[in-house]
Write an enzyme that holds these catalytic residues in place. Sequence first.
Site, short mmCIF file in Angstrom:
data_model
loop_
_atom_site.label_atom_id
_atom_site.label_comp_id
_atom_site.label_asym_id
_atom_site.label_seq_id
_atom_site.Cartn_x
_atom_site.Cartn_y
_atom_site.Cartn_z
N ASP A 22 0.84 -1.20 0.00
CA ASP A 22 0.00 0.00 0.00
C ASP A 22 0.87 1.25 0.00
OD1 ASP A 22 -1.97 -1.82 0.17
OD2 ASP A 22 -2.84 -1.08 2.06
N GLU A 24 -24.95 -16.86 -12.22
CA GLU A 24 -24.11 -15.84 -11.57
C GLU A 24 -24.62 -15.66 -10.15
OE1 GLU A 24 -24.47 -12.24 -13.94
OE2 GLU A 24 -24.44 -13.45 -15.76
N LYS A 42 -26.00 -13.78 -7.03
CA LYS A 42 -26.82 -12.56 -6.96
C LYS A 42 -26.33 -11.72 -5.78
CE LYS A 42 -31.73 -11.23 -6.79
NZ LYS A 42 -31.48 -9.98 -6.21
N ASP A 53 -25.98 -8.72 -3.27
CA ASP A 53 -27.03 -7.89 -2.71
C ASP A 53 -26.56 -6.45 -2.61
OD1 ASP A 53 -29.51 -7.43 -1.78
OD2 ASP A 53 -29.17 -8.19 0.24
N ARG A 110 -30.26 2.55 -11.06
CA ARG A 110 -31.39 1.94 -11.77
C ARG A 110 -32.64 2.81 -11.69
NH1 ARG A 110 -35.43 -1.63 -10.01
NH2 ARG A 110 -36.46 -2.56 -11.79
N TYR A 142 -19.39 -4.85 -9.52
CA TYR A 142 -19.28 -6.11 -10.26
C TYR A 142 -20.09 -5.99 -11.55
CZ TYR A 142 -17.12 -8.44 -6.31
OH TYR A 142 -16.25 -8.80 -5.33
N LYS A 202 -29.43 -16.86 -16.23
CA LYS A 202 -29.75 -16.21 -17.51
C LYS A 202 -29.58 -17.20 -18.65
CE LYS A 202 -27.86 -11.91 -15.70
NZ LYS A 202 -26.69 -11.06 -15.56
N LYS A 208 -33.81 -17.37 -5.25
CA LYS A 208 -33.55 -16.74 -3.96
C LYS A 208 -33.29 -17.77 -2.88
CE LYS A 208 -34.32 -12.16 -4.02
NZ LYS A 208 -35.53 -11.62 -3.60
N CYS A 214 -42.42 6.44 31.07
CA CYS A 214 -41.18 6.32 30.32
C CYS A 214 -40.10 5.70 31.21
CB CYS A 214 -40.73 7.71 29.84
SG CYS A 214 -39.07 7.70 29.17
N CYS A 244 -37.35 8.75 31.92
CA CYS A 244 -37.64 9.98 32.68
C CYS A 244 -38.81 9.80 33.63
CB CYS A 244 -37.90 11.15 31.74
SG CYS A 244 -39.46 11.03 30.85
N CYS A 279 -42.95 8.61 24.56
CA CYS A 279 -42.76 9.46 25.73
C CYS A 279 -42.98 10.88 25.22
CB CYS A 279 -41.34 9.29 26.26
SG CYS A 279 -40.85 10.61 27.37
N CYS A 331 -37.29 14.75 27.97
CA CYS A 331 -36.85 13.43 28.44
C CYS A 331 -35.38 13.26 28.09
CB CYS A 331 -37.68 12.34 27.78
SG CYS A 331 -37.00 10.69 28.06
S1 IVH Z 1 -29.37 -9.19 -14.11
C1 IVH Z 1 -32.85 -7.98 -16.70
N1 IVH Z 1 -27.33 -10.20 -12.80
O1 IVH Z 1 -30.65 -8.48 -8.69
C2 IVH Z 1 -31.81 -8.50 -15.78
N2 IVH Z 1 -28.87 -8.86 -11.59
O2 IVH Z 1 -33.53 -9.20 -8.79
C3 IVH Z 1 -31.67 -7.72 -14.52
N3 IVH Z 1 -28.35 -8.55 -9.22
O3 IVH Z 1 -31.88 -5.49 -10.14
C4 IVH Z 1 -30.55 -7.97 -13.63
N4 IVH Z 1 -26.50 -9.74 -9.24
O4 IVH Z 1 -29.73 -5.38 -8.68
C5 IVH Z 1 -28.43 -9.45 -12.72
N5 IVH Z 1 -25.48 -11.13 -11.75
C6 IVH Z 1 -26.58 -10.38 -11.69
C7 IVH Z 1 -27.00 -9.78 -10.47
C8 IVH Z 1 -28.17 -9.03 -10.48
C9 IVH Z 1 -27.32 -9.01 -8.50
C10 IVH Z 1 -29.46 -7.73 -8.72
C11 IVH Z 1 -29.76 -6.49 -9.55
C12 IVH Z 1 -31.16 -6.70 -10.07
C13 IVH Z 1 -31.73 -7.64 -9.07
C14 IVH Z 1 -32.85 -8.44 -9.73
#
Ligand code: IVH
Length: 664
Positions: free
Chosen positions: A33, A113, A115, A117, A136, A221, A287, A311, A403, A406, A421, A426
């Site tokens: 670093d 892929e 997902k 968060d 978005r 990402y 996908k 999910k 409360c 207080c 309260c 307080c």
């Molecule tokens: S594709 C039309 N790829 O999940 C396709 N989304 O539930 C739309 N997300 O709004 C998204 N990883 O915020 C895609 N590898 C990934 C993702 C991903 C996380 C999130 C994204 C999206 C939401 C959909």
Amino acid sequence: MKPKRSSEVEALRAELRRHEHLYYVLDQPEISDAEYDALMNQLKVLEAKHPELATPDSPTQRVGGKPREGFVKVEHSSRMLSLDNALSEDELRAFDARVRDLLGGAAMRYVAELKLDGLSMAAHYRDGVFVQAVTRGDGRVGEEVTENARTIRSLPLSVPSAKAPFEVRGETVMNRRAFELLNASRDAQSLSRFANPRNAAAGSLRVLDPAITASRRLDFYAYFLLEEGRPKFATQWESLEALAAMGFKVNPQRKLCKSLEELLEFCASWEGKREQLPYEIDGVVVKVDSVAQQEQLGYTAKAPRWAIAYKYAARQAVTIVEDILVQVGRTGALTPVAALKPVEVGGVTVSRATLHNEDEIDRLGLRIGDSVVIERSGDVIPKVVRVHTQGSPRRRFHMPKRCPVCGGKIVREEGEAATRCININCPARLKESILHFSARPVMNIDGLGDALVEQLVDKKLVSSVADLYDLTVDQLAGLERMGKLSAANLVKNIDKSRQNPLPRVLHSLGIRFVGERTATFLAEAFGELDRIAAASPNELQLAEEVGPKVAQSVYDFFHEESNQKLVERLRSAGLQFTYKVKRKAGGPLAGLTFVLTGTLPGLTREDAKARIEAASGKVASAVSRKTSYVVAGEDAGSKLDKARTLDVPVIDEARLLEMLDGGR
Ligand code: IVH
């Protein structure tokens, strides 16, 4: 001399970019670093000496530029859709069956892929340089966050190999470690914690001050590569590989699956290992690989038929409620909190869970001594989902009649879930209010930590936030762990806070539903605190994003006598009650070039041109890379196509009117 300097600067930049890629994208640093910092310093010195060599894609530009005055909306090149969910293996099987059926049994593959968060974002590049980032939003129009995104180290600022304009969509996330550090530092400053990394990422990207984003260590990402709003390659897999080759961070945990079985196996194996990942995931995105097949499958109203989000179930555990405690917040709300027998949920030991309010306890049928199912869905504060087995013995919980801090009266208003309260003095409420008032995004008074606030309130030195402005060095120096020097510093910091602009003052008042963002919109719309205080609920709704609920809350606040007194005292203390939106020289559109195309619903071509020019903007007849915005109406033709090709933002008349109004 200049050519030599210029090549020296470019070489340094290239070297720094290489190390950024190694460190932030590939996670394989080659230098320490300190060595990196030394290189960066060299570049900063050179750029400072030769400002003519500065460029927006230089690695020095990631520090976060000047704060902005407002949020600009930008239309996406094509809809940023969300995904339908598959909540079980059966639902994923059903998705697969539907896809295969619609494709008439043709051979196909899936890309799986993780997902992540976070929140999705589109990054635009022209001539190989990062030029714009947009959240978005509602999928059609998002918020421009370019300067904030520039601070994300894993987002390349230049991709020299790519000449044609392109767009990368992906997920902005905060990894667990950055999230924990952020919350620890917020604890230390007595600021409220972010509930989960997703909220922290959103709260860090969608702020007016890029310096805040820069300090938050976000990650990006990439998962889509588009040209003119459409996938650049014939398959999703190729896009991902290309993105990685271009220097984007692409999650290596991905798989090209030839069968449903492979897909299910991928999903199941990551569900078991999700805690080992450095970031939170809530499932797997599946996908269809071939873009031609994606097109064949098409879209429903809100989601593609060619993708689905599988999910994972929320992380749950069973434990015993040993007691129910009551906390008093800034608004006086009494919140019951379950004290749990410590239990591990998804790698975190949990000993408290919020119960929100009395109704929630009734709804759960919960009594002290019961064992309960608790859930952490990425959240730091877990919640009680349901009673698992009744305890024996078990004891009913009663909301205290007074409360707990207080001893004052508490009320529960009609239609309100919360018990409050009502003593504005307080100590619990007052302490929370002072901590809110002095927090960094609010009045930013450094040095007013938990322990000090406690003493100020308990010793009755402060009985309203306005009293802060009367504190003297002598009063403070007498307190525990306070020397003359820190006392003097604190008084100086309090004094400095008088200069904070109106949005911060509004935020400091602690009006329900009025955070940084809403406060900014109110200040922009009304310009003066007194005008906000005098406005009717209807008038208040003229401010952006202010609906009936927020408007009523603002109205009620300013019509309460004790609040009016507080406002007067803050006025006497010299706080800023007026707001001037700073603009570049000239009108609100100075420096911007527009191209008009199609028929606008309310303005003639001449009107639109006259109004843009009156606001110091320029109107050009042809779209070029220099065009800032294309304003498109009905039957827009080739200029619109050209705008898309060149990745020039397209706006409608309503947005133009907003911009003319000053909402840049
Ligand atoms: S594709 C039309 N790829 O999940 C396709 N989304 O539930 C739309 N997300 O709004 C998204 N990883 O915020 C895609 N590898 C990934 C993702 C991903 C996380 C999130 C994204 C999206 C939401 C959909």
